[in-house]
Design a protein around this motif. Structure first.
Motif, PDB file in Angstrom:
ATOM      1  N   PHE A 143       0.806  -1.222   0.000  1.00 32.77           N
ATOM      2  CA  PHE A 143       0.000   0.000   0.000  1.00 32.77           C
ATOM      3  C   PHE A 143       0.844   1.279   0.000  1.00 32.77           C
ATOM      4  O   PHE A 143       0.492   2.256  -0.659  1.00 32.77           O
ATOM      5  N   PHE A 144       1.968   1.301   0.728  1.00 36.87           N
ATOM      6  CA  PHE A 144       2.707   2.550   0.929  1.00 36.87           C
ATOM      7  C   PHE A 144       3.244   3.162  -0.369  1.00 36.87           C
ATOM      8  O   PHE A 144       3.097   4.370  -0.600  1.00 36.87           O
ATOM      9  N   PRO A 145       3.883   2.392  -1.287  1.00 39.58           N
ATOM     10  CA  PRO A 145       4.314   2.997  -2.557  1.00 39.58           C
ATOM     11  C   PRO A 145       3.151   3.573  -3.352  1.00 39.58           C
ATOM     12  O   PRO A 145       3.259   4.637  -3.970  1.00 39.58           O
ATOM     13  N   GLN A 146       1.998   2.850  -3.313  1.00 41.12           N
ATOM     14  CA  GLN A 146       0.823   3.348  -4.031  1.00 41.12           C
ATOM     15  C   GLN A 146       0.339   4.675  -3.431  1.00 41.12           C
ATOM     16  O   GLN A 146      -0.092   5.578  -4.151  1.00 41.12           O
ATOM     17  N   LEU A 147       0.423   4.760  -2.120  1.00 38.46           N
ATOM     18  CA  LEU A 147       0.010   5.998  -1.452  1.00 38.46           C
ATOM     19  C   LEU A 147       0.923   7.160  -1.859  1.00 38.46           C
ATOM     20  O   LEU A 147       0.460   8.281  -2.074  1.00 38.46           O
ATOM     21  N   CYS A 148       2.223   6.875  -1.979  1.00 40.99           N
ATOM     22  CA  CYS A 148       3.161   7.921  -2.414  1.00 40.99           C
ATOM     23  C   CYS A 148       2.826   8.380  -3.825  1.00 40.99           C
ATOM     24  O   CYS A 148       2.844   9.587  -4.120  1.00 40.99           O
ATOM     25  N   THR A 174       2.169  26.956  -6.409  1.00 36.66           N
ATOM     26  CA  THR A 174       2.624  26.058  -7.469  1.00 36.66           C
ATOM     27  C   THR A 174       3.995  25.455  -7.152  1.00 36.66           C
ATOM     28  O   THR A 174       4.210  24.256  -7.289  1.00 36.66           O
ATOM     29  N   THR A 175       4.929  26.272  -6.732  1.00 33.59           N
ATOM     30  CA  THR A 175       6.278  25.790  -6.432  1.00 33.59           C
ATOM     31  C   THR A 175       6.256  24.756  -5.316  1.00 33.59           C
ATOM     32  O   THR A 175       6.908  23.704  -5.397  1.00 33.59           O
ATOM     33  N   LEU A 176       5.484  25.031  -4.259  1.00 32.77           N
ATOM     34  CA  LEU A 176       5.399  24.103  -3.133  1.00 32.77           C
ATOM     35  C   LEU A 176       4.794  22.773  -3.559  1.00 32.77           C
ATOM     36  O   LEU A 176       5.324  21.690  -3.249  1.00 32.77           O
ATOM     37  N   PHE A 177       3.687  22.830  -4.316  1.00 28.78           N
ATOM     38  CA  PHE A 177       3.018  21.596  -4.734  1.00 28.78           C
ATOM     39  C   PHE A 177       3.892  20.797  -5.702  1.00 28.78           C
ATOM     40  O   PHE A 177       3.910  19.566  -5.664  1.00 28.78           O
ATOM     41  N   ALA A 178       4.605  21.477  -6.598  1.00 26.92           N
ATOM     42  CA  ALA A 178       5.488  20.782  -7.534  1.00 26.92           C
ATOM     43  C   ALA A 178       6.611  20.065  -6.779  1.00 26.92           C
ATOM     44  O   ALA A 178       6.961  18.914  -7.105  1.00 26.92           O
ATOM     45  N   PHE A 179       7.158  20.729  -5.770  1.00 26.82           N
ATOM     46  CA  PHE A 179       8.213  20.117  -4.964  1.00 26.82           C
ATOM     47  C   PHE A 179       7.697  18.875  -4.236  1.00 26.82           C
ATOM     48  O   PHE A 179       8.342  17.817  -4.219  1.00 26.82           O
ATOM     49  N   LEU A 180       6.498  18.983  -3.644  1.00 31.95           N
ATOM     50  CA  LEU A 180       5.921  17.838  -2.932  1.00 31.95           C
ATOM     51  C   LEU A 180       5.601  16.688  -3.892  1.00 31.95           C
ATOM     52  O   LEU A 180       5.788  15.509  -3.550  1.00 31.95           O
ATOM     53  N   ALA A 181       5.126  17.025  -5.092  1.00 30.06           N
ATOM     54  CA  ALA A 181       4.825  15.989  -6.086  1.00 30.06           C
ATOM     55  C   ALA A 181       6.086  15.212  -6.449  1.00 30.06           C
ATOM     56  O   ALA A 181       6.080  13.972  -6.528  1.00 30.06           O
ATOM     57  N   ILE A 182       7.181  15.914  -6.679  1.00 30.64           N
ATOM     58  CA  ILE A 182       8.456  15.257  -7.008  1.00 30.64           C
ATOM     59  C   ILE A 182       8.900  14.357  -5.857  1.00 30.64           C
ATOM     60  O   ILE A 182       9.363  13.221  -6.072  1.00 30.64           O
ATOM     61  N   CYS A 183       8.779  14.864  -4.648  1.00 28.25           N
ATOM     62  CA  CYS A 183       9.204  14.082  -3.482  1.00 28.25           C
ATOM     63  C   CYS A 183       8.409  12.788  -3.353  1.00 28.25           C
ATOM     64  O   CYS A 183       8.984  11.691  -3.142  1.00 28.25           O
ATOM     65  N   PHE A 184       7.082  12.869  -3.491  1.00 31.10           N
ATOM     66  CA  PHE A 184       6.248  11.682  -3.308  1.00 31.10           C
ATOM     67  C   PHE A 184       6.426  10.682  -4.460  1.00 31.10           C
ATOM     68  O   PHE A 184       6.478   9.469  -4.233  1.00 31.10           O
ATOM     69  N   VAL A 185       6.503  11.181  -5.695  1.00 29.57           N
ATOM     70  CA  VAL A 185       6.709  10.273  -6.825  1.00 29.57           C
ATOM     71  C   VAL A 185       8.053   9.571  -6.712  1.00 29.57           C
ATOM     72  O   VAL A 185       8.174   8.361  -6.940  1.00 29.57           O
TER      73      VAL A 185
END
Length: 411
Positions: free
Chosen positions: A64-69, A379-390
């Motif tokens: 589940f955890f990778p899918q959640l990321c 936008t910058t914050l969300f893009a950074f978080l998206a990269i981190c989680f992916v």
């Protein structure tokens, strides 16, 4: 502050936007949970050969955890592409800027007419031996401290100037207008109240004329944004102030009327503060004394809407009081008008503090409010978080996270 937000370029209320985004994420979570559960069941079937069905908690977590990321990565990518922007209005106060020109009486009556060594504001025993000087020094230091504090509340770029003059028989400038408050303090501490340059008289009319000329220095220099004056203009003003009797009302020279009317805006930031121990006869004798009439100069200040504050340590004077109260602008006895203050006893040191506070409260004020529309993009914050989680999802999927070797295989 008022808030709003934009989603995909459409501006809507901030809280409705937040609710919409939360609903979107919640719906996505439900869908993902269904997908993950299906994947989990499939994994349980595929790995049945191991002799152990994938039912343990750590095994569920590993799947589940990778899918959640990945889910959060996609969610924050969508939020970044939506260009979620918070819009808010900041309302700030605009404070008055001041030029305070202080002229202090340095006649011999301030130090009891006696000779001796120099007298300074920092001398021990000053309060006991020379209470008038002690009051003057106290007023000066209070003005400097209060001006510096006021300037700091407005932030950088706000210039509140202090100028210092002294008068007796002669009048001269100690400091032209400056924003270097420590320099004014230092000069005040260094003043010699027995300075022979001032003389022993109380020529308050000459002191006022010097104050006017100092206040108009930027006009004589032709600084950008102010009405320019030349030497002929200065002589014309001086001639118009020549004594003609107390009852003669001052008339602005017709050749300068347009300039002087325009100069009201230049002097909106300017105020004069006199501190004197003149007695009634000295006031009387200077009202219409050559070369410049005190009455006419006060009436010129009235025309220029320039407030004059008189702090008298020793005596009241009805004529000077009425003249001072008419200087400045606005309704009579209003906050923008000058005033005459009589100290309640030369040893009433608390009263000098009250008087200074009254004067400065009319100068240190809010003149308007300013509204500024600001936008903050996430936008910058969300893009950074998206990269981190992916990235985290990829690393966990490709690694041996949560797995171990058993006799039946890998679990």
């Amino acid at each position: 502050m008022n808030y709003s937000a934009t989603l995909f370029g459409i501006e809507i209320g901030f809280w409705p936007a937040l609710a919409f985004l939360s609903l979107l994420l919640f719906g996505g979570s439900l869908i993902l949970l269904g997908v993950v559960e299906g994947l989990h069941n499939k994994q349980g079937v595929l790995k049945a050969w191991s002799g152990m069905r994938e039912s343990k908690l750590y095994s569920r977590f590993r799947i589940f955890f990778p899918q959640l990321c990945f889910f959060f990565g996609i969610a924050f990518s969508i939020a970044a592409l939506a260009d979620i922007t918070r819009t808010y209005v900041v309302v700030s106060d605009v404070y008055a800027t001041n030029r305070l020109f202080i002229d202090i009486d340095n006649s011999s009556s301030m130090y009891n007419f006696g000779g001796g060594p120099p007298i300074h504001c920092t001398d021990t025993g000053l309060k006991r031996d020379y209470p008038r000087i002690f009051n003057a020094c106290r007023a000066l230091f209070n003005i400097v401290d209060a001006t510096e504090k006021y300037a700091k509340t407005k932030g950088a770029g706000n210039q509140d100037q202090i100028g210092l003059l002294r008068f007796g028989l002669h009048s001269f400038v100690e400091i032209y207008g400056t924003t270097d408050y420590e320099r004014v303090r230092k000069r005040t501490r260094e003043l010699n109240w027995r300075d022979s340059r001032t003389g022993i008289m109380t020529e308050i009319h000459l002191a006022l004329w010097d104050l006017i000329q100092v206040a108009l220095q930027r006009n004589f220099r032709g600084e950008k944004g102010v009405v320019a004056l030349d030497e002929e203009d200065r002589l014309t003003i001086a001639r118009s102030l020549y004594p003609e009797g107390r009852s003669v009302r001052y008339h602005v020279p017709s050749i300068l009327r347009t300039k002087l009317e325009a100069m009201r805006a230049d002097l909106r930031d300017t105020a004069f503060i006199f501190l004197t121990d003149a007695y009634e006869g000295q006031f009387d004798s200077r009202l219409d004394k050559s070369p410049v009439s005190l009455v006419k100069m006060m009436q010129l200040a009235e025309f220029l809407e320039l407030p004059v504050y008189v702090i008298s340590i020793y005596a009241d004077h009805e004529v000077v009081r009425k003249l001072a109260e008419r200087t400045g602008s606005g309704p009579l006895k209003g906050n923008n008008r000058g005033a005459f203050y009589l100290l309640k006893g030369e040893k009433n040191y608390e009263d000098i503090d009250v008087i200074v506070e009254k004067i400065l409260s009319t100068r240190f004020r809010v003149v308007s409010t300013r509204s500024e529309l600001l936008r903050k993009s996430y936008t910058t914050l969300f893009a950074f978080l998206a990269i981190c989680f992916v990235s985290a999802g990829l690393i966990l999927s490709l690694s041996s996270f949560g797995r171990k070797i058993t006799k039946g295989g890998i679990t």
